[in-house]
Write a protein that holds these residues in place. Structure first.
Motif, PDB file in Angstrom:
ATOM      1  N   ILE A   1       0.880  -1.172   0.000  1.00 40.73           N
ATOM      2  CA  ILE A   1       0.000   0.000   0.000  1.00 40.73           C
ATOM      3  C   ILE A   1       0.911   1.214   0.000  1.00 40.73           C
ATOM      4  CG2 ILE A   1      -1.801   1.292   1.203  1.00 40.73           C
ATOM      5  CD1 ILE A   1      -2.580  -1.356   2.603  1.00 40.73           C
TER       6      ILE A   1
ATOM      7  N   ARG B   1       0.916  -7.222  -5.455  1.00 43.33           N
ATOM      8  CA  ARG B   1      -0.383  -6.578  -5.661  1.00 43.33           C
ATOM      9  C   ARG B   1      -0.381  -5.302  -4.837  1.00 43.33           C
ATOM     10  NH1 ARG B   1      -3.663  -9.348  -8.541  1.00 43.33           N
ATOM     11  NH2 ARG B   1      -5.550  -8.373  -7.763  1.00 43.33           N
ATOM     12  N   SER B   2      -0.604  -4.163  -5.502  1.00 41.18           N
ATOM     13  CA  SER B   2      -0.428  -2.868  -4.855  1.00 41.18           C
ATOM     14  C   SER B   2      -1.656  -1.973  -4.982  1.00 41.18           C
ATOM     15  CB  SER B   2       0.756  -2.127  -5.479  1.00 41.18           C
ATOM     16  OG  SER B   2       1.936  -2.874  -5.367  1.00 41.18           O
ATOM     17  N   ILE B   3      -1.855  -1.199  -3.936  1.00 40.12           N
ATOM     18  CA  ILE B   3      -2.851  -0.132  -3.923  1.00 40.12           C
ATOM     19  C   ILE B   3      -2.078   1.169  -3.762  1.00 40.12           C
ATOM     20  CG2 ILE B   3      -4.727   0.930  -2.615  1.00 40.12           C
ATOM     21  CD1 ILE B   3      -5.533  -1.878  -1.703  1.00 40.12           C
TER      22      ILE B   3
ATOM     23  N   LEU C   1      -2.759   5.019  -2.904  1.00 40.47           N
ATOM     24  CA  LEU C   1      -3.724   5.982  -2.391  1.00 40.47           C
ATOM     25  C   LEU C   1      -3.219   7.392  -2.638  1.00 40.47           C
ATOM     26  CD1 LEU C   1      -4.265   4.303   1.090  1.00 40.47           C
ATOM     27  CD2 LEU C   1      -5.686   4.027  -0.949  1.00 40.47           C
TER      28      LEU C   1
ATOM     29  N   HIS D   1      -2.864  -2.965 -14.585  1.00 39.87           N
ATOM     30  CA  HIS D   1      -4.129  -2.887 -13.849  1.00 39.87           C
ATOM     31  C   HIS D   1      -4.468  -4.150 -13.055  1.00 39.87           C
ATOM     32  CE1 HIS D   1      -5.232  -4.845 -17.606  1.00 39.87           C
ATOM     33  NE2 HIS D   1      -6.208  -5.397 -16.920  1.00 39.87           N
TER      34      HIS D   1
ATOM     35  N   ILE E   1      -1.854  -3.230  -9.903  1.00 36.04           N
ATOM     36  CA  ILE E   1      -1.747  -1.904  -9.293  1.00 36.04           C
ATOM     37  C   ILE E   1      -3.053  -1.153  -9.482  1.00 36.04           C
ATOM     38  CG2 ILE E   1      -0.542   0.322  -9.354  1.00 36.04           C
ATOM     39  CD1 ILE E   1       1.909  -1.206 -10.451  1.00 36.04           C
ATOM     40  N   ARG E   2      -3.607  -0.667  -8.375  1.00 31.22           N
ATOM     41  CA  ARG E   2      -4.850   0.104  -8.412  1.00 31.22           C
ATOM     42  C   ARG E   2      -4.645   1.466  -7.763  1.00 31.22           C
ATOM     43  NH1 ARG E   2      -9.341  -3.339  -9.879  1.00 31.22           N
ATOM     44  NH2 ARG E   2      -8.246  -5.062 -10.846  1.00 31.22           N
TER      45      ARG E   2
ATOM     46  N   TYR F   1      -6.417   4.745  -5.984  1.00 30.96           N
ATOM     47  CA  TYR F   1      -7.632   5.142  -5.273  1.00 30.96           C
ATOM     48  C   TYR F   1      -7.450   6.515  -4.648  1.00 30.96           C
ATOM     49  CZ  TYR F   1      -9.146   0.286  -5.535  1.00 30.96           C
ATOM     50  OH  TYR F   1      -9.514  -0.964  -5.997  1.00 30.96           O
TER      51      TYR F   1
END
Length: 144
Positions: A84, A106-108, A110, A133, A136-137, A139
């Protein structure tokens, strides 16, 4: 105030499956009105509440900061299944985000978005996130 002891990077908590790398700026988030590290600490609380093990790079020993900080941060990231990143301000996390795709992490990502206008910091990162995609997302959030 006593200096907090750093963790040994060779003895990470948890397992690969349970570790979450937390990256972002260690400085005050002026736009959000947050003290230094406050957002990283908020993310840590969420990770712990989910039963996972947070990994924040500056909490681990680095023998020679001038020469090893990049290597050691990437080593820590590589040892985590998840990541994150809080990227309302530019930081070394930009490099870590790019490498996260190499590792299959797997990354978020912010970012503060009080106006609701979407990603505003880097078209390069936005493009990279679209390319990856599946891992990596991005938000946006309005407030903490």
């Amino acid at each position: 105030m006593a200096k907090k002891l750093k963790h040994n990077p060779s003895k990470l908590p948890g397992t690969f499956e349970s570790r979450v790398f937390i990256g972002g700026s260690y400085k005050a988030a002026v736009a959000a009105g947050l003290a230094p590290r406050q957002m990283l600490e908020e993310i840590r609380k969420v990770v712990v509440d989910e039963g996972l093990d947070p990994i924040i790079a500056d909490e681990f020993e680095v023998k020679d900061w001038q020469h090893d900080i990049h290597h050691d941060a990437i080593y820590l990231l590589h040892a985590c299944r998840l990541a994150i990143f809080e990227l309302s301000e530019f930081s070394g996390a930009m490099m870590e985000i790019e490498r996260s795709s190499d590792f299959g992490t797997r990354s978020i990502v912010l970012h503060q978005d009080p106006s609701g206008k979407g990603w505003r910091l880097s078209w390069m990162l936005s493009s990279f996130a679209q390319e990856h995609h599946d891992r990596i997302r991005l938000y946006g959030y309005i407030h903490v």
